[in-house]
Design an enzyme around this catalytic site. Sequence first.
Site, mmCIF file in Angstrom:
data_model
loop_
_atom_site.group_PDB
_atom_site.id
_atom_site.type_symbol
_atom_site.label_atom_id
_atom_site.label_comp_id
_atom_site.label_asym_id
_atom_site.label_seq_id
_atom_site.Cartn_x
_atom_site.Cartn_y
_atom_site.Cartn_z
ATOM 1 N N PRO A 57 61.320 69.985 58.945
ATOM 2 C CA PRO A 57 61.786 68.606 58.906
ATOM 3 C C PRO A 57 63.047 68.339 59.728
ATOM 4 C CG PRO A 57 62.193 69.710 56.817
ATOM 5 C CD PRO A 57 61.304 70.608 57.623
ATOM 6 N N ASN A 58 63.064 67.178 60.314
ATOM 7 C CA ASN A 58 64.201 66.632 61.085
ATOM 8 C C ASN A 58 64.384 67.273 62.457
ATOM 9 O OD1 ASN A 58 65.063 64.798 58.973
ATOM 10 N ND2 ASN A 58 65.723 66.623 57.862
ATOM 11 N N ARG B 189 70.279 64.357 66.899
ATOM 12 C CA ARG B 189 70.744 64.753 65.571
ATOM 13 C C ARG B 189 71.955 65.683 65.661
ATOM 14 N NH1 ARG B 189 67.734 69.234 61.794
ATOM 15 N NH2 ARG B 189 69.021 68.914 59.953
ATOM 16 N N TYR C 208 73.637 71.049 66.616
ATOM 17 C CA TYR C 208 72.304 71.462 67.056
ATOM 18 C C TYR C 208 72.093 71.400 68.567
ATOM 19 C CZ TYR C 208 71.316 71.182 62.077
ATOM 20 O OH TYR C 208 71.345 71.371 60.716
ATOM 21 N N ASN D 214 61.209 77.945 62.368
ATOM 22 C CA ASN D 214 62.461 77.298 61.988
ATOM 23 C C ASN D 214 62.054 76.258 60.959
ATOM 24 O OD1 ASN D 214 64.777 75.880 61.605
ATOM 25 N ND2 ASN D 214 65.201 75.518 63.779
ATOM 26 N N ALA E 22 65.405 72.518 56.607
ATOM 27 C CA ALA E 22 65.931 72.579 55.236
ATOM 28 C C ALA E 22 64.972 73.263 54.265
ATOM 29 C CB ALA E 22 66.271 71.178 54.754
ATOM 30 N N HIS F 296 65.671 76.750 52.768
ATOM 31 C CA HIS F 296 66.541 76.992 51.618
ATOM 32 C C HIS F 296 65.903 76.576 50.300
ATOM 33 C CE1 HIS F 296 69.168 77.234 55.053
ATOM 34 N NE2 HIS F 296 69.035 75.948 55.303
ATOM 35 N N ASP G 257 55.568 81.934 50.081
ATOM 36 C CA ASP G 257 54.314 82.513 49.595
ATOM 37 C C ASP G 257 53.236 82.503 50.685
ATOM 38 O OD1 ASP G 257 55.406 82.996 47.120
ATOM 39 O OD2 ASP G 257 54.384 81.335 46.104
ATOM 40 N N GLU H 21 62.252 84.480 61.918
ATOM 41 C CA GLU H 21 62.907 83.249 61.458
ATOM 42 C C GLU H 21 63.996 82.859 62.473
ATOM 43 O OE1 GLU H 21 64.787 83.855 57.691
ATOM 44 O OE2 GLU H 21 65.716 81.870 57.661
ATOM 45 N N HIS I 39 67.068 79.870 63.481
ATOM 46 C CA HIS I 39 67.874 78.672 63.245
ATOM 47 C C HIS I 39 68.755 78.451 64.454
ATOM 48 C CE1 HIS I 39 66.561 78.604 59.146
ATOM 49 N NE2 HIS I 39 66.782 79.905 59.109
ATOM 50 N N SER J 295 71.562 76.748 64.475
ATOM 51 C CA SER J 295 72.960 76.914 64.053
ATOM 52 C C SER J 295 73.119 78.230 63.302
ATOM 53 C CB SER J 295 73.361 75.741 63.144
ATOM 54 O OG SER J 295 72.586 75.757 61.950
ATOM 55 N N ARG K 226 78.014 77.865 57.583
ATOM 56 C CA ARG K 226 77.922 76.473 57.138
ATOM 57 C C ARG K 226 77.962 76.399 55.601
ATOM 58 N NH1 ARG K 226 73.227 73.560 60.113
ATOM 59 N NH2 ARG K 226 74.413 71.765 59.322
ATOM 60 N N ARG L 202 73.146 76.639 52.508
ATOM 61 C CA ARG L 202 72.338 77.108 53.643
ATOM 62 C C ARG L 202 72.327 78.636 53.750
ATOM 63 N NH1 ARG L 202 71.421 72.248 56.473
ATOM 64 N NH2 ARG L 202 73.158 70.830 56.197
HETATM 65 C C1 DQA Z 1 68.407 74.641 60.813
HETATM 66 C C2 DQA Z 1 69.436 74.925 59.710
HETATM 67 C C3 DQA Z 1 69.032 74.299 58.401
HETATM 68 O O1 DQA Z 1 70.004 74.557 57.401
HETATM 69 C C4 DQA Z 1 68.909 72.793 58.556
HETATM 70 O O2 DQA Z 1 68.457 72.208 57.345
HETATM 71 C C5 DQA Z 1 68.032 72.407 59.695
HETATM 72 C C6 DQA Z 1 68.144 73.144 60.947
HETATM 73 C C7 DQA Z 1 68.862 75.159 62.197
HETATM 74 O O3 DQA Z 1 68.014 75.248 63.078
HETATM 75 O O4 DQA Z 1 70.037 75.451 62.394
HETATM 76 O O5 DQA Z 1 67.292 71.437 59.635
HETATM 77 O O6 DQA Z 1 67.200 75.297 60.467
#
Ligand code: DQA
Length: 151
Positions: free
Chosen positions: A11-12, A19, A24, A76, A79, A82, A89, A100, A102, A104, A109, A113
């Site tokens: 998401p996002n 953003r 980011y 990635n 959110a 977390h 699963d 995995e 990220h 950031s 942070r 997170r």
């Molecule tokens: C993220 C870090 C997450 O905590 C956050 O919710 C994101 C982006 C990152 O790529 O740094 O949406 O996954």
Amino acid sequence: MPARILILNGPNLNLLGKREPAIYGTETLADIERLCINHGHRLGLEIDFRQSNHEGELVSWVHEAMDPAFTGIVINAGAYTHTSIALHDALKAVAKPVMEVHLSNIHQREEFRHRSYISLVARGVICGCGADGYKFAIDALAAAGGEGAEK
Ligand code: DQA
């Protein structure tokens, strides 16, 4: 047929570029997709790059990686990293190598997170390297080669 890597974004992440650029960066998700496809091609890998704001859709996409054509998953989960036992699963059920990513450094942070349900099932974690983290994750899966399923 070249080996295929599934790259999932949660998401996002569709808002990248607009953003919180101080956290980011200014690259868009389309920029990152291009970077991944080009990098994959250099390594002889096919990249299947997707984004969703819906947890269930991400879970169903993880299931698709059971297809033997997929040799690994880069995720990635945004959110959902977390919060999502469902994604944890699903990744465990599919039993393919998982990297995995990220953008950031989640450990620098907020406290919420610092926990990742994805890390528990991931072979490796890359955070804080921006878009390059996706390249490093592809490299790690390419190096793992045809090692096959995780335990
Ligand atoms: C993220 C870090 C997450 O905590 C956050 O919710 C994101 C982006 C990152 O790529 O740094 O949406 O996954």
